[in-house]
Write an enzyme that holds these catalytic residues in place. Structure first.
Site, PDB file in Angstrom:
ATOM      1  N   GLU A 273      -0.020   8.899   9.272  1.00 11.33           N
ATOM      2  CA  GLU A 273      -0.555  10.242   9.522  1.00 11.33           C
ATOM      3  C   GLU A 273      -0.892  10.443  10.999  1.00 11.33           C
ATOM      4  O   GLU A 273      -1.665   9.683  11.586  1.00 11.33           O
ATOM      5  CB  GLU A 273      -1.791  10.463   8.649  1.00 11.33           C
ATOM      6  CG  GLU A 273      -1.423  10.600   7.178  1.00 11.33           C
ATOM      7  CD  GLU A 273      -2.617  10.666   6.253  1.00 11.33           C
ATOM      8  OE1 GLU A 273      -2.449  11.158   5.129  1.00 11.33           O
ATOM      9  OE2 GLU A 273      -3.705  10.207   6.640  1.00 11.33           O
TER      10      GLU A 273
ATOM     11  N   THR B 112       0.807  -1.211   0.000  1.00  7.12           N
ATOM     12  CA  THR B 112       0.000   0.000   0.000  1.00  7.12           C
ATOM     13  C   THR B 112       0.838   1.257   0.000  1.00  7.12           C
ATOM     14  O   THR B 112       1.268   1.700   1.045  1.00  7.12           O
ATOM     15  CB  THR B 112      -0.903  -0.014   1.241  1.00  7.12           C
ATOM     16  OG1 THR B 112      -1.493  -1.289   1.318  1.00  7.12           O
ATOM     17  CG2 THR B 112      -1.977   1.029   1.151  1.00  7.12           C
TER      18      THR B 112
ATOM     19  N   ASN C 156      -7.006  14.155   7.967  1.00  4.80           N
ATOM     20  CA  ASN C 156      -7.899  13.612   6.951  1.00  4.80           C
ATOM     21  C   ASN C 156      -9.225  14.344   6.862  1.00  4.80           C
ATOM     22  O   ASN C 156      -9.952  14.178   5.883  1.00  4.80           O
ATOM     23  CB  ASN C 156      -8.117  12.117   7.210  1.00  4.80           C
ATOM     24  CG  ASN C 156      -6.909  11.313   6.772  1.00  4.80           C
ATOM     25  OD1 ASN C 156      -6.716  11.064   5.586  1.00  4.80           O
ATOM     26  ND2 ASN C 156      -6.084  10.933   7.723  1.00  4.80           N
TER      27      ASN C 156
ATOM     28  N   SER D  40      -8.320  20.159   0.986  1.00  9.60           N
ATOM     29  CA  SER D  40      -8.026  21.598   0.993  1.00  9.60           C
ATOM     30  C   SER D  40      -6.613  21.891   1.476  1.00  9.60           C
ATOM     31  O   SER D  40      -6.187  23.028   1.403  1.00  9.60           O
ATOM     32  CB  SER D  40      -9.024  22.336   1.887  1.00  9.60           C
ATOM     33  OG  SER D  40      -9.022  21.804   3.186  1.00  9.60           O
TER      34      SER D  40
END
Length: 407
Positions: free
Chosen positions: A276, A190, A402, A407
């Site tokens: 993350e 992944t 997330n 943006s």
């Protein structure tokens, strides 16, 4: 075998570059190039997600049908996934542009993208970026590092490694780079990953080695349980080391596979630790399982557990969550016969055994779980098989990152 400085430019005959093309990001490198001076044997593995990005479809055709590959063009910021015919046309335009500038066939140019799903890549920007890449390409360590930086999205660090070993009396080098921080869950490998090597190996044996390797490297990591649409691992071998071609299993093949596994395991762990919002690399090692498949299943179940990941973030020895994850994994075992330990650089502690909690110090356990790399060691007492999986803790920042990713 030894680790040396560098990444994808470490092997003989490979050049790279990383430049700013403003595909989505501003004031940062967002396009990368890898190119070989000689045609390469190529192997790859790709996402098992039914929704496959345009670059995955393009690269699968090249890996399966092209006579050779010689270059890879990568962009970050926009994934070129769920983009229909226009997305495939963009891949073709990239490959054609790079091929013309580099003097190689269009079907010898691989492409890869990472970033937001659903956006179309501006072809004018991507072709302008390719021109800059071709001008900037070099065989230096710095050029390889530039490429590694250019493929990052939410990654906090670039990820690259190089290994030197001996095969058939010749010094052989492998270099690799990857990106991956979110939407990381194994069902192939992944991420985006690229390995270059100057070894001389047949296409059949290279693909065999790569396909077998990912089972215990990239397939054993998870950050968030989401298998990306863009997962791609490409391995290019240009044969410039001059060893006798590896065409069958044997000592040379085994040595190459060991070196490749050193590369892929290093990169896989770097991705897991850079998940993350992560503050810790969380490793689960299962030993003495009844079978290799059971060991993999059990280890992956633990590192994929959101509750366990949250406990690791809180430095909380909540061992019940690990037992729970083992129990729903699908593997059969006797919970009365399992031993569980936590360990890190601060020490090792026996947490669970004989079906009940051990008499351990919560203070000591918290100290161990507060280190940046933490291992849960699970002894099944059922056989000789073992496997290791890698993940990360689950922090508040994962949701923040997330929640506003587009943006």
């Amino acid at each position: 075998m030894k680790q040396i400085q560098g990444g994808v430019t470490a092997a003989k005959g490979f050049e790279a570059a990383g430049v700013e093309a403003a595909i989505k990001y501003q004031n940062r490198k967002d396009m990368a190039l890898i190119v070989s001076k000689a045609p390469c044997t190529v192997a790859g593995t790709f996402t098992s997600n039914v929704v496959k990005a345009a670059p995955v479809l393009w690269d699968k055709q090249i890996v399966e049908h092209s006579a050779f590959a010689q270059a890879v063009v990568v962009n970050s910021g926009i994934a070129n996934a769920c983009t229909g015919r226009q997305g495939l046309s963009c891949c073709e335009a990239e490959a054609k542009c790079a091929g013309e500038l580099l003097g190689v066939p269009t079907d010898a140019v691989l492409v890869a993208s990472t970033g937001v799903i659903g956006m179309q890549i501006p072809v004018d920007k991507i072709t302008a970026g390719i021109k800059k890449l071709v001008t900037a390409k070099a065989d230096t360590l710095e050029a390889g590092s530039d490429a590694a930086h250019a493929i990052m999205t939410t990654d906090t660090i670039s990820k690259e490694i190089a290994i030197e070993t001996e095969i058939g009396g010749k010094t052989v080098t492998l270099g690799g780079m990857c990106k991956g921080s979110g939407m990381i869950h194994p069902n192939m490998c992944t991420m985006l990953g690229f390995v270059t090597t100057d070894v001389n190996i047949s296409k059949e044996m290279l693909q065999k080695c790569v396909s077998a390797d990912v089972v215990d490297s990239f397939n054993m990591i998870s950050v968030d349980g989401d298998t990306s649409t863009n997962d791609t691992l490409l391995v290019l071998a240009n044969g410039m080391a001059g060893n006798e071609e590896i065409t069958a299993e044997g000592e040379d093949y085994d040595n190459f596979c060991k070196a490749l596994h050193e590369i892929t395991t290093f990169l896989a762990k770097k991705m897991a630790g850079d998940g993350e919002g992560a503050t810790a690399l969380f490793e689960t090692k299962v030993i003495h399982a009844a079978s290799k498949e059971d060991a993999r299943t059990l280890a992956k179940s633990v590192i994929c557990s959101s509750l366990t990941k949250a406990a690791i973030f809180g430095h909380d020895a909540n061992w019940g969550r690990i037992l729970c994850a083992l129990g729903y994994s699908g593997a059969k075992f006797d919970p009365e016969n399992v031993d569980l330990y936590f360990e890190s650089k601060s020490g090792k502690i026996h947490i669970f055994g004989n079906g009940v909690a051990c008499d351990y110090s919560e203070e000591e356990a918290t100290k161990i779980l507060s280190d940046p790399e933490v291992t849960a060691l699970v002894d099944m007492h059922m056989g000789d098989a073992e496997a290791t999986a890698w993940g990360c803790d689950l922090s508040y920042d994962y949701v923040k990152i997330n929640a506003d990713y587009r943006s």
